[in-house]
Design a protein around this motif. Structure first.
Motif, PDB file in Angstrom:
ATOM      1  N   PRO A 147       0.824  -1.220   0.000  1.00 21.28           N
ATOM      2  CA  PRO A 147       0.000   0.000   0.000  1.00 21.28           C
ATOM      3  C   PRO A 147       0.858   1.270   0.000  1.00 21.28           C
ATOM      4  O   PRO A 147       0.699   2.152   0.849  1.00 21.28           O
ATOM      5  CB  PRO A 147      -0.786  -0.138   1.305  1.00 21.28           C
ATOM      6  N   VAL A 148       1.788   1.355  -0.959  1.00 18.16           N
ATOM      7  CA  VAL A 148       2.698   2.511  -1.010  1.00 18.16           C
ATOM      8  C   VAL A 148       2.858   2.980  -2.443  1.00 18.16           C
ATOM      9  O   VAL A 148       2.813   2.176  -3.385  1.00 18.16           O
ATOM     10  CB  VAL A 148       4.084   2.169  -0.409  1.00 18.16           C
ATOM     11  N   LYS A 149       3.050   4.271  -2.616  1.00 16.38           N
ATOM     12  CA  LYS A 149       3.278   4.831  -3.945  1.00 16.38           C
ATOM     13  C   LYS A 149       4.503   5.739  -4.007  1.00 16.38           C
ATOM     14  O   LYS A 149       4.893   6.190  -5.083  1.00 16.38           O
ATOM     15  CB  LYS A 149       2.038   5.605  -4.404  1.00 16.38           C
ATOM     16  N   THR A 150       5.104   6.007  -2.846  1.00 19.99           N
ATOM     17  CA  THR A 150       6.311   6.839  -2.809  1.00 19.99           C
ATOM     18  C   THR A 150       7.355   6.174  -1.926  1.00 19.99           C
ATOM     19  O   THR A 150       7.039   5.256  -1.140  1.00 19.99           O
ATOM     20  CB  THR A 150       6.012   8.243  -2.249  1.00 19.99           C
ATOM     21  N   LEU A 151       8.581   6.665  -2.017  1.00 22.76           N
ATOM     22  CA  LEU A 151       9.658   6.123  -1.199  1.00 22.76           C
ATOM     23  C   LEU A 151       9.396   6.387   0.279  1.00 22.76           C
ATOM     24  O   LEU A 151       9.598   5.503   1.128  1.00 22.76           O
ATOM     25  CB  LEU A 151      10.981   6.747  -1.640  1.00 22.76           C
ATOM     26  N   ALA A 152       8.917   7.570   0.603  1.00 19.54           N
ATOM     27  CA  ALA A 152       8.608   7.901   2.002  1.00 19.54           C
ATOM     28  C   ALA A 152       7.525   6.980   2.549  1.00 19.54           C
ATOM     29  O   ALA A 152       7.604   6.523   3.703  1.00 19.54           O
ATOM     30  CB  ALA A 152       8.177   9.358   2.113  1.00 19.54           C
ATOM     31  N   GLU A 153       6.518   6.688   1.731  1.00 15.14           N
ATOM     32  CA  GLU A 153       5.444   5.787   2.172  1.00 15.14           C
ATOM     33  C   GLU A 153       5.967   4.373   2.391  1.00 15.14           C
ATOM     34  O   GLU A 153       5.526   3.676   3.313  1.00 15.14           O
ATOM     35  CB  GLU A 153       4.310   5.779   1.145  1.00 15.14           C
ATOM     36  N   LEU A 154       6.919   3.933   1.546  1.00 14.92           N
ATOM     37  CA  LEU A 154       7.511   2.608   1.735  1.00 14.92           C
ATOM     38  C   LEU A 154       8.211   2.530   3.084  1.00 14.92           C
ATOM     39  O   LEU A 154       8.033   1.562   3.837  1.00 14.92           O
ATOM     40  CB  LEU A 154       8.512   2.310   0.613  1.00 14.92           C
ATOM     41  N   PHE A 155       8.994   3.541   3.402  1.00 24.83           N
ATOM     42  CA  PHE A 155       9.726   3.523   4.663  1.00 24.83           C
ATOM     43  C   PHE A 155       8.770   3.571   5.857  1.00 24.83           C
ATOM     44  O   PHE A 155       8.963   2.854   6.841  1.00 24.83           O
ATOM     45  CB  PHE A 155      10.709   4.696   4.713  1.00 24.83           C
ATOM     46  N   GLN A 156       7.745   4.374   5.767  1.00 26.15           N
ATOM     47  CA  GLN A 156       6.767   4.453   6.855  1.00 26.15           C
ATOM     48  C   GLN A 156       6.043   3.128   7.019  1.00 26.15           C
ATOM     49  O   GLN A 156       5.816   2.665   8.145  1.00 26.15           O
ATOM     50  CB  GLN A 156       5.757   5.575   6.584  1.00 26.15           C
ATOM     51  N   HIS A 157       5.687   2.514   5.905  1.00 21.90           N
ATOM     52  CA  HIS A 157       5.007   1.211   5.961  1.00 21.90           C
ATOM     53  C   HIS A 157       5.883   0.175   6.648  1.00 21.90           C
ATOM     54  O   HIS A 157       5.411  -0.590   7.509  1.00 21.90           O
ATOM     55  CB  HIS A 157       4.659   0.749   4.541  1.00 21.90           C
ATOM     56  N   CYS A 158       7.153   0.120   6.252  1.00 19.52           N
ATOM     57  CA  CYS A 158       8.050  -0.903   6.808  1.00 19.52           C
ATOM     58  C   CYS A 158       8.331  -0.670   8.288  1.00 19.52           C
ATOM     59  O   CYS A 158       8.522  -1.629   9.051  1.00 19.52           O
ATOM     60  CB  CYS A 158       9.356  -0.933   6.019  1.00 19.52           C
ATOM     61  N   LYS A 159       8.329   0.585   8.717  1.00 17.42           N
ATOM     62  CA  LYS A 159       8.556   0.868  10.144  1.00 17.42           C
ATOM     63  C   LYS A 159       7.337   0.505  10.994  1.00 17.42           C
ATOM     64  O   LYS A 159       7.473   0.138  12.158  1.00 17.42           O
ATOM     65  CB  LYS A 159       8.916   2.345  10.328  1.00 17.42           C
ATOM     66  N   ASP A 183      19.509   1.364   8.257  1.00 15.82           N
ATOM     67  CA  ASP A 183      20.105   2.238   9.262  1.00 15.82           C
ATOM     68  C   ASP A 183      19.584   3.662   9.140  1.00 15.82           C
ATOM     69  O   ASP A 183      19.065   4.251  10.106  1.00 15.82           O
ATOM     70  CB  ASP A 183      21.627   2.208   9.112  1.00 15.82           C
ATOM     71  N   GLU A 184      19.680   4.225   7.938  1.00 14.02           N
ATOM     72  CA  GLU A 184      19.375   5.639   7.770  1.00 14.02           C
ATOM     73  C   GLU A 184      17.880   5.937   7.655  1.00 14.02           C
ATOM     74  O   GLU A 184      17.446   7.056   7.926  1.00 14.02           O
ATOM     75  CB  GLU A 184      20.131   6.185   6.566  1.00 14.02           C
ATOM     76  N   ALA A 185      17.086   4.941   7.241  1.00 14.85           N
ATOM     77  CA  ALA A 185      15.636   5.143   7.182  1.00 14.85           C
ATOM     78  C   ALA A 185      14.958   4.663   8.461  1.00 14.85           C
ATOM     79  O   ALA A 185      13.743   4.831   8.619  1.00 14.85           O
ATOM     80  CB  ALA A 185      15.045   4.427   5.972  1.00 14.85           C
ATOM     81  N   GLY A 186      15.732   4.044   9.350  1.00 17.65           N
ATOM     82  CA  GLY A 186      15.182   3.618  10.641  1.00 17.65           C
ATOM     83  C   GLY A 186      14.295   2.391  10.575  1.00 17.65           C
ATOM     84  O   GLY A 186      13.330   2.266  11.330  1.00 17.65           O
ATOM     85  N   ILE A 187      14.618   1.440   9.669  1.00 16.62           N
ATOM     86  CA  ILE A 187      13.848   0.188   9.571  1.00 16.62           C
ATOM     87  C   ILE A 187      14.661  -0.902  10.253  1.00 16.62           C
ATOM     88  O   ILE A 187      15.460  -1.609   9.624  1.00 16.62           O
ATOM     89  CB  ILE A 187      13.559  -0.167   8.098  1.00 16.62           C
ATOM     90  N   ALA A 188      14.467  -1.043  11.531  1.00 17.21           N
ATOM     91  CA  ALA A 188      15.338  -1.888  12.352  1.00 17.21           C
ATOM     92  C   ALA A 188      15.217  -3.378  12.040  1.00 17.21           C
ATOM     93  O   ALA A 188      16.186  -4.130  12.197  1.00 17.21           O
ATOM     94  CB  ALA A 188      15.048  -1.640  13.830  1.00 17.21           C
ATOM     95  N   ASN A 189      14.039  -3.831  11.592  1.00 17.35           N
ATOM     96  CA  ASN A 189      13.826  -5.277  11.427  1.00 17.35           C
ATOM     97  C   ASN A 189      13.761  -5.696   9.954  1.00 17.35           C
ATOM     98  O   ASN A 189      13.140  -6.704   9.619  1.00 17.35           O
ATOM     99  CB  ASN A 189      12.544  -5.701  12.138  1.00 17.35           C
ATOM    100  N   LEU A 190      14.392  -4.958   9.076  1.00 16.13           N
ATOM    101  CA  LEU A 190      14.373  -5.288   7.653  1.00 16.13           C
ATOM    102  C   LEU A 190      15.086  -6.625   7.407  1.00 16.13           C
ATOM    103  O   LEU A 190      16.178  -6.868   7.905  1.00 16.13           O
ATOM    104  CB  LEU A 190      15.070  -4.193   6.846  1.00 16.13           C
TER     105      LEU A 190
END
Length: 332
Positions: A147-159, A183-190
């Motif tokens: 459910p994402v259409k932008t890079l920012a939305e991808l990072f928010q979704h994954c967090k 690390d830089e997008a803050g997705i600790a459990n990727l």
């Protein structure tokens, strides 16, 4: 007057005549020598150290066909995936240094020496940089089922997602990029899932078995147009010609994820300069072919044929840049 004024030995006259003839012919002979360009005397093998179906493979097949026409010798593409490109690279490292066995590689080759389990093997120590063929920005591609259409939305979704997001990786550079992103997008459990080729990555992303990937534009572009994948951002300094509506990572707010992929030719170490220069000369003609240009453009790339010295400097620059990155995000 001395006798020599009236008599000239025949051998002296002949010598003078030969010298005059040589002097008269010298400019033409020199020009003719300059026109002699190395060409292969039997079929050439172009090794692609990744599975068929990706951008490296598509580029290889396009240039191989046209080089074969120019040389009058078959240029056979040989896919040899495995060990992050080392299996195919080793095939060329161990080949005869006569210009008849070539390697098409990408920047990931500079990371081989950092790979655990490969005992510090550095393919670049046993290869000769010949020329770049083309360069293309990499891209961040996601399954259209997310459910994402932008890079920012991808990072928010994954967090925020209850189930950890997964990143598909086909080679070492993608794994480092994944670590940097986590690390830089803050997705600790990727979670990083390793693959042997881009084709399998695309298939699994379409099914959402894996969520997103750093990959070349070539393999993802038709699926992006079909709506089964989404190219969220390209990683060049400017928008890709094939994707004018897709922002760069910098435009999307994440300039640290910039990356341009070159596709470059290498030959075995100690390949004669005449051979490498002949290959460059032929390639400069090959990239003028309409089909080659179409293939390169479809990858969102552009031809960049440079000299062996220029390409060697380009490889060295990439080695220094990625070497610094791998110190921050070691390969495992």
């Amino acid at each position: 007057m001395t006798p020599s004024t009236f008599f000239r030995p025949p051998w002296r006259a002949a010598t003078a005549a030969l010298a005059a003839a040589a002097a008269a012919l010298a400019p033409g002979a020199h020009a003719q020598a300059q026109q002699v360009v190395w060409k292969p005397t039997h079929p050439v093998t172009l090794v692609v150290p990744y599975a068929a179906g990706g951008g490296t493979d598509a580029t290889a097949r396009a240039v191989a066909k046209q080089l074969g026409v120019l040389w009058g010798q078959p240029v056979v593409v040989e896919n040899m995936p495995g060990a992050d490109g080392l299996i195919g690279s080793r095939r060329v490292m161990e080949a005869k240094a006569d210009g008849h066995t070539l390697l098409l590689q990408v920047p990931a080759i500079v990371l081989t020496k950092y790979m655990p389990g490969l005992k510090g093997i550095d393919p670049l120590a046993r290869l000769t940089p010949v020329t770049a063929v083309s360069q293309s920005p990499a891209a961040i591609v996601a399954s259209a089922k997310l459910p994402v259409k932008t890079l920012a939305e991808l990072f928010q979704h994954c967090k925020a997602a209850a189930t950890p997001c997964s990143l598909a990786s086909g080679e070492s550079l993608a794994r480092i990029s994944g670590k940097q992103l986590a690390d830089e997008a803050g997705i600790a459990n990727l979670i990083t899932v390793n693959y042997r080729g881009t084709g399998a990555i695309v298939t699994d992303m379409i099914a959402n078995n894996v969520n997103f990937s750093f990959t070349g534009i070539t393999a993802a572009l038709p699926h992006h147009k079909a709506g089964t994948l989404r190219i969220l951002a390209t990683q060049g300094t400017k928008r890709a010609a094939a994707l004018p509506d897709v922002p760069t990572t910098a435009e999307a707010g994440f300039p640290q994820f910039q990356s341009v992929t070159w596709f470059g030719l290498f030959a075995p170490k100690d390949t004669p300069a005449a051979a490498t220069q002949g290959i460059v000369a032929a390639l400069r003609e090959a990239v003028k072919d309409a089909d080659v240009q179409k293939t390169i453009a479809a990858a969102g790339a552009e031809p960049v044929v440079n000299s062996p010295a220029e390409f060697a400097a380009q490889v060295q620059h990439e080695s220094e840049r990625l070497g610094a990155l791998v110190k921050r995000y070691p390969l495992e």
